[in-house]
Design a protein around this motif. Structure first.
Motif, PDB file in Angstrom:
ATOM      1  N   SER A 140       0.699   7.456  -7.244  1.00  0.00           N
ATOM      2  CA  SER A 140      -0.378   8.460  -7.239  1.00  0.00           C
ATOM      3  C   SER A 140       0.104   9.668  -8.028  1.00  0.00           C
ATOM      4  CB  SER A 140      -0.724   8.873  -5.805  1.00  0.00           C
ATOM      5  OG  SER A 140       0.428   9.341  -5.119  1.00  0.00           O
ATOM      6  N   SER A 197       2.086   2.315  -3.404  1.00  0.00           N
ATOM      7  CA  SER A 197       1.119   2.630  -4.470  1.00  0.00           C
ATOM      8  C   SER A 197       1.508   3.916  -5.181  1.00  0.00           C
ATOM      9  CB  SER A 197      -0.277   2.846  -3.888  1.00  0.00           C
ATOM     10  OG  SER A 197      -0.779   1.657  -3.370  1.00  0.00           O
ATOM     11  N   SER A 203      -4.930   3.217  -5.578  1.00  0.00           N
ATOM     12  CA  SER A 203      -4.237   2.321  -4.636  1.00  0.00           C
ATOM     13  C   SER A 203      -5.036   1.039  -4.420  1.00  0.00           C
ATOM     14  CB  SER A 203      -3.956   3.024  -3.305  1.00  0.00           C
ATOM     15  OG  SER A 203      -5.121   3.104  -2.504  1.00  0.00           O
ATOM     16  N   LEU A 246       0.829  -1.214   0.000  1.00  0.00           N
ATOM     17  CA  LEU A 246       0.000   0.000   0.000  1.00  0.00           C
ATOM     18  C   LEU A 246       0.856   1.253   0.000  1.00  0.00           C
ATOM     19  CD1 LEU A 246      -2.951  -0.841   2.385  1.00  0.00           C
ATOM     20  CD2 LEU A 246      -3.096  -0.108   0.014  1.00  0.00           C
ATOM     21  N   PHE A 291      -4.078  -1.374  -7.249  1.00  0.00           N
ATOM     22  CA  PHE A 291      -2.717  -1.840  -6.975  1.00  0.00           C
ATOM     23  C   PHE A 291      -2.749  -2.902  -5.859  1.00  0.00           C
ATOM     24  CE2 PHE A 291       1.644  -0.824  -5.334  1.00  0.00           C
ATOM     25  CZ  PHE A 291       2.339  -0.889  -6.532  1.00  0.00           C
ATOM     26  N   PHE A 292      -3.530  -2.603  -4.826  1.00  0.00           N
ATOM     27  CA  PHE A 292      -3.573  -3.468  -3.642  1.00  0.00           C
ATOM     28  C   PHE A 292      -4.226  -4.813  -3.932  1.00  0.00           C
ATOM     29  CE2 PHE A 292      -5.498  -4.534   0.592  1.00  0.00           C
ATOM     30  CZ  PHE A 292      -4.300  -4.754   1.247  1.00  0.00           C
ATOM     31  N   GLN A 338      -6.869   9.176  -6.450  1.00  0.00           N
ATOM     32  CA  GLN A 338      -5.570   8.574  -6.081  1.00  0.00           C
ATOM     33  C   GLN A 338      -5.790   7.375  -5.151  1.00  0.00           C
ATOM     34  OE1 GLN A 338      -3.596  10.018  -8.072  1.00  0.00           O
ATOM     35  NE2 GLN A 338      -5.021  11.738  -8.359  1.00  0.00           N
ATOM     36  N   GLN A 342      -0.091  11.038  -2.603  1.00  0.00           N
ATOM     37  CA  GLN A 342      -0.362  10.162  -1.449  1.00  0.00           C
ATOM     38  C   GLN A 342      -1.366  10.765  -0.436  1.00  0.00           C
ATOM     39  OE1 GLN A 342       3.688   8.410  -0.166  1.00  0.00           O
ATOM     40  NE2 GLN A 342       4.252  10.063  -1.574  1.00  0.00           N
TER      41      GLN A 342
END
Ligand SMILES: Cc1cc2nc3c(=O)[nH]c(=O)nc-3n(C[C@H](O)[C@H](O)[C@H](O)COP(=O)(O)O)c2cc1C
Length: 200
Positions: free
Chosen positions: A40, A38, A129, A35, A132-133, A125, A45
């Protein structure tokens, strides 16, 4: 190591968890690092991720999770994704952490927008994440459920989240062997490739 294409085909939204299986502390540490890594826009972030494993807290959050109630109870962990809710605080954070060029991009292209537009940009953003997660969790063999179906205001209250606003949560754990939604029992459903991808 499994290639990404295979991971993408095998990961799925888990609908039923095995409540007897917990994610190890080592894997939880890996998930936290994923995380943090990630991407952005301008590396902004604007997020906070809250890991919940305490059974009592999960019991309290479950009734505030609509059709996701059982998943919240049975999953090993819950990760709550929140976005900064105070633009002044966000600007302080980027001024302290980002290079001049990134702050300049923000000042020129994002800051002139309305408050709603700036907040929508920050929320984008956090959603990034999520994608991605979900992939990262699958790469570790951890099953997951992204959940917008939660009462975000109640989550903020129960978890004492201040200065941030919860957008959604992800349940994490290991599937019940009979979970109907796993790809071996229910093939993945997606729009045809040639309807969504164009090569010019
Ligand atoms: C942002 C987002 C919110 C979602 N919210 C829920 C939810 O509240 N409960 C649920 O069971 N599934 C939820 N889903 C799962 C989607 O329905 C699922 O990703 C989609 O049907 C594709 O299936 P797959 O993830 O199994 O490939 C959500 C997915 C995303 C990306």
């Amino acid at each position: 190591m499994t290639d990404f294409r295979t991971l993408a085909a095998d990961r799925y939204t888990t609908k039923k968890y095995d409540p007897t299986k917990q994610i190890s502390a080592e894997l939880v540490a890996e998930l936290k690092e994923i995380l943090r890594l990630s991407p952005s826009s301008i590396n902004s972030q604007p997020w906070r991720f809250t890991f919940v494993s305490d059974p009592k807290l999960k019991e309290e959050l479950a009734p505030c999770s609509f059709h996701n109630e059982e998943k919240v109870k049975d999953a090993s962990h819950l990760v709550v994704f929140s976005v900064i809710d105070n633009i002044d605080l966000f600007e302080k954070q980027i001024n302290e952490n980002l290079p001049e060029g990134a702050v300049g991009y923000y000042n020129k292209n994002i800051k002139p927008g309305t408050e709603a537009e700036i907040k929508a940009w920050m929320a984008h953003q956090v959603y990034l994440s999520l994608g991605f997660f979900l992939s990262g969790a699958a790469s570790l063999g951890v099953d997951s459920t992204p959940m917008e179906g939660i009462n975000t205001a109640e989550y903020d209250r129960i978890l004492n989240i201040e200065g941030y606003r919860t957008l959604f949560a992800v349940a994490l754990g290991y599937r019940d062997p009979d979970d109907f939604n796993q790809p071996s029992l229910k093939p993945k459903s997606r729009i045809d490739l040639n309807k969504v991808i164009y090569s010019i």
